[in-house]
Write a protein that holds these residues in place. Sequence first.
Motif, PDB file in Angstrom:
ATOM      1  N   ILE A 149     -50.223 -61.055  94.447  1.00  0.00           N
ATOM      2  CA  ILE A 149     -51.097 -60.981  92.796  1.00  0.00           C
ATOM      3  C   ILE A 149     -51.805 -59.610  92.944  1.00  0.00           C
ATOM      4  O   ILE A 149     -51.678 -58.861  92.228  1.00  0.00           O
ATOM      5  N   SER A 150     -52.459 -59.343  94.162  1.00  0.00           N
ATOM      6  CA  SER A 150     -53.230 -58.148  94.161  1.00  0.00           C
ATOM      7  C   SER A 150     -52.411 -56.809  94.216  1.00  0.00           C
ATOM      8  O   SER A 150     -52.886 -55.895  93.654  1.00  0.00           O
ATOM      9  N   VAL A 151     -51.162 -57.075  94.798  1.00  0.00           N
ATOM     10  CA  VAL A 151     -50.231 -55.823  94.777  1.00  0.00           C
ATOM     11  C   VAL A 151     -50.018 -55.348  93.195  1.00  0.00           C
ATOM     12  O   VAL A 151     -49.763 -54.328  92.748  1.00  0.00           O
ATOM     13  N   LEU A 152     -49.684 -56.680  92.449  1.00  0.00           N
ATOM     14  CA  LEU A 152     -49.148 -56.329  91.122  1.00  0.00           C
ATOM     15  C   LEU A 152     -50.447 -55.579  90.351  1.00  0.00           C
ATOM     16  O   LEU A 152     -50.033 -54.752  89.153  1.00  0.00           O
ATOM     17  N   GLY A 153     -51.705 -55.658  90.704  1.00  0.00           N
ATOM     18  CA  GLY A 153     -52.605 -55.064  89.965  1.00  0.00           C
ATOM     19  C   GLY A 153     -52.994 -53.469  90.668  1.00  0.00           C
ATOM     20  O   GLY A 153     -53.534 -52.771  90.022  1.00  0.00           O
ATOM     21  N   MET A 154     -52.166 -53.041  91.666  1.00  0.00           N
ATOM     22  CA  MET A 154     -52.459 -51.941  92.295  1.00  0.00           C
ATOM     23  C   MET A 154     -51.428 -50.704  91.376  1.00  0.00           C
ATOM     24  O   MET A 154     -50.345 -50.977  90.834  1.00  0.00           O
ATOM     25  N   PRO A 155     -52.300 -49.645  91.168  1.00  0.00           N
ATOM     26  CA  PRO A 155     -51.273 -48.591  90.543  1.00  0.00           C
ATOM     27  C   PRO A 155     -50.034 -48.144  91.352  1.00  0.00           C
ATOM     28  O   PRO A 155     -50.076 -48.256  92.565  1.00  0.00           O
ATOM     29  N   SER A 156     -48.926 -47.688  90.824  1.00  0.00           N
ATOM     30  CA  SER A 156     -47.837 -47.579  91.333  1.00  0.00           C
ATOM     31  C   SER A 156     -47.824 -46.147  92.571  1.00  0.00           C
ATOM     32  O   SER A 156     -47.425 -46.060  93.446  1.00  0.00           O
ATOM     33  N   SER A 157     -48.801 -45.243  92.049  1.00  0.00           N
ATOM     34  CA  SER A 157     -48.954 -44.029  92.918  1.00  0.00           C
ATOM     35  C   SER A 157     -49.545 -44.786  94.623  1.00  0.00           C
ATOM     36  O   SER A 157     -49.319 -44.079  95.487  1.00  0.00           O
ATOM     37  N   SER A 158     -50.559 -45.778  94.528  1.00  0.00           N
ATOM     38  CA  SER A 158     -51.088 -46.086  95.534  1.00  0.00           C
ATOM     39  C   SER A 158     -50.021 -46.822  96.375  1.00  0.00           C
ATOM     40  O   SER A 158     -50.040 -46.576  97.788  1.00  0.00           O
ATOM     41  N   LEU A 159     -49.169 -47.585  95.964  1.00  0.00           N
ATOM     42  CA  LEU A 159     -48.075 -48.281  96.602  1.00  0.00           C
ATOM     43  C   LEU A 159     -47.156 -47.324  97.191  1.00  0.00           C
ATOM     44  O   LEU A 159     -46.707 -47.490  98.316  1.00  0.00           O
ATOM     45  N   ARG A 160     -46.773 -46.140  96.375  1.00  0.00           N
ATOM     46  CA  ARG A 160     -46.055 -45.199  96.931  1.00  0.00           C
ATOM     47  C   ARG A 160     -46.498 -44.557  98.107  1.00  0.00           C
ATOM     48  O   ARG A 160     -45.778 -44.094  99.088  1.00  0.00           O
ATOM     49  N   ILE A 161     -47.822 -44.193  98.144  1.00  0.00           N
ATOM     50  CA  ILE A 161     -48.534 -43.486  99.133  1.00  0.00           C
ATOM     51  C   ILE A 161     -48.427 -44.552 100.399  1.00  0.00           C
ATOM     52  O   ILE A 161     -48.079 -43.934 101.406  1.00  0.00           O
ATOM     53  N   SER A 162     -49.005 -45.726 100.100  1.00  0.00           N
ATOM     54  CA  SER A 162     -48.981 -46.659 101.218  1.00  0.00           C
ATOM     55  C   SER A 162     -47.432 -46.911 101.772  1.00  0.00           C
ATOM     56  O   SER A 162     -47.538 -46.631 103.028  1.00  0.00           O
ATOM     57  N   GLY A 163     -46.411 -46.924 101.010  1.00  0.00           N
ATOM     58  CA  GLY A 163     -45.056 -47.134 101.428  1.00  0.00           C
ATOM     59  C   GLY A 163     -44.786 -45.908 102.477  1.00  0.00           C
ATOM     60  O   GLY A 163     -44.004 -46.267 103.538  1.00  0.00           O
ATOM     61  N   LEU A 164     -45.080 -44.818 101.985  1.00  0.00           N
ATOM     62  CA  LEU A 164     -44.809 -43.674 102.549  1.00  0.00           C
ATOM     63  C   LEU A 164     -45.377 -43.189 103.903  1.00  0.00           C
ATOM     64  O   LEU A 164     -44.706 -42.946 105.103  1.00  0.00           O
ATOM     65  N   VAL A 165     -46.734 -43.642 103.895  1.00  0.00           N
ATOM     66  CA  VAL A 165     -47.465 -43.619 105.080  1.00  0.00           C
ATOM     67  C   VAL A 165     -46.715 -44.569 106.318  1.00  0.00           C
ATOM     68  O   VAL A 165     -46.469 -44.391 107.430  1.00  0.00           O
ATOM     69  N   ALA A 166     -46.424 -45.814 105.816  1.00  0.00           N
ATOM     70  CA  ALA A 166     -45.837 -46.957 106.648  1.00  0.00           C
ATOM     71  C   ALA A 166     -44.711 -46.533 107.224  1.00  0.00           C
ATOM     72  O   ALA A 166     -44.025 -46.481 108.191  1.00  0.00           O
ATOM     73  N   ALA A 167     -43.742 -45.744 106.422  1.00  0.00           N
ATOM     74  CA  ALA A 167     -42.541 -45.430 107.036  1.00  0.00           C
ATOM     75  C   ALA A 167     -42.724 -44.048 107.750  1.00  0.00           C
ATOM     76  O   ALA A 167     -41.954 -44.182 108.959  1.00  0.00           O
ATOM     77  N   ILE A 168     -43.414 -43.330 107.659  1.00  0.00           N
ATOM     78  CA  ILE A 168     -43.718 -42.014 108.644  1.00  0.00           C
ATOM     79  C   ILE A 168     -44.360 -42.511 109.834  1.00  0.00           C
ATOM     80  O   ILE A 168     -44.016 -42.454 110.873  1.00  0.00           O
ATOM     81  N   ALA A 169     -45.378 -43.598 109.734  1.00  0.00           N
ATOM     82  CA  ALA A 169     -45.774 -44.363 111.200  1.00  0.00           C
ATOM     83  C   ALA A 169     -44.600 -44.965 111.860  1.00  0.00           C
ATOM     84  O   ALA A 169     -44.489 -44.928 112.896  1.00  0.00           O
ATOM     85  N   GLY A 170     -43.817 -45.782 110.983  1.00  0.00           N
ATOM     86  CA  GLY A 170     -42.685 -46.351 111.633  1.00  0.00           C
ATOM     87  C   GLY A 170     -41.727 -45.510 112.321  1.00  0.00           C
ATOM     88  O   GLY A 170     -41.434 -45.710 113.377  1.00  0.00           O
ATOM     89  N   VAL A 171     -41.405 -44.174 111.798  1.00  0.00           N
ATOM     90  CA  VAL A 171     -40.568 -43.186 112.240  1.00  0.00           C
ATOM     91  C   VAL A 171     -41.147 -42.654 113.699  1.00  0.00           C
ATOM     92  O   VAL A 171     -40.767 -42.496 114.472  1.00  0.00           O
ATOM     93  N   PHE A 172     -42.615 -42.513 113.512  1.00  0.00           N
ATOM     94  CA  PHE A 172     -43.248 -42.103 114.472  1.00  0.00           C
ATOM     95  C   PHE A 172     -43.349 -42.855 115.869  1.00  0.00           C
ATOM     96  O   PHE A 172     -43.153 -42.648 116.826  1.00  0.00           O
TER      97      PHE A 172
END
Length: 62
Positions: free
Chosen positions: A32-55
């Motif tokens: 429910i809290s994720v639904l209220g977040m702006p898409s840009s925040s979700l995109r940045i969080s996903g990108l940071v998580a993906a980069i951390a995973g690759v690292f």
Amino acid sequence: MVDMLLLAGALVLFFEGILYALFPDGMKRMMISVLGMPSSSLRISGLVAAIAGVFFVWLLKG
């Protein structure tokens, strides 16, 4: 390489399944809290998580 990819997928399924099994109400609140977040925040969080995973994979393989 394929074995490692399958192992990684299995670990993702395991950890997500454990979270839903142990904390179903918390996961609902999180969704429910994720639904209220702006898409840009979700995109940045996903990108940071993906980069951390690759690292971390690079770190463990190296």
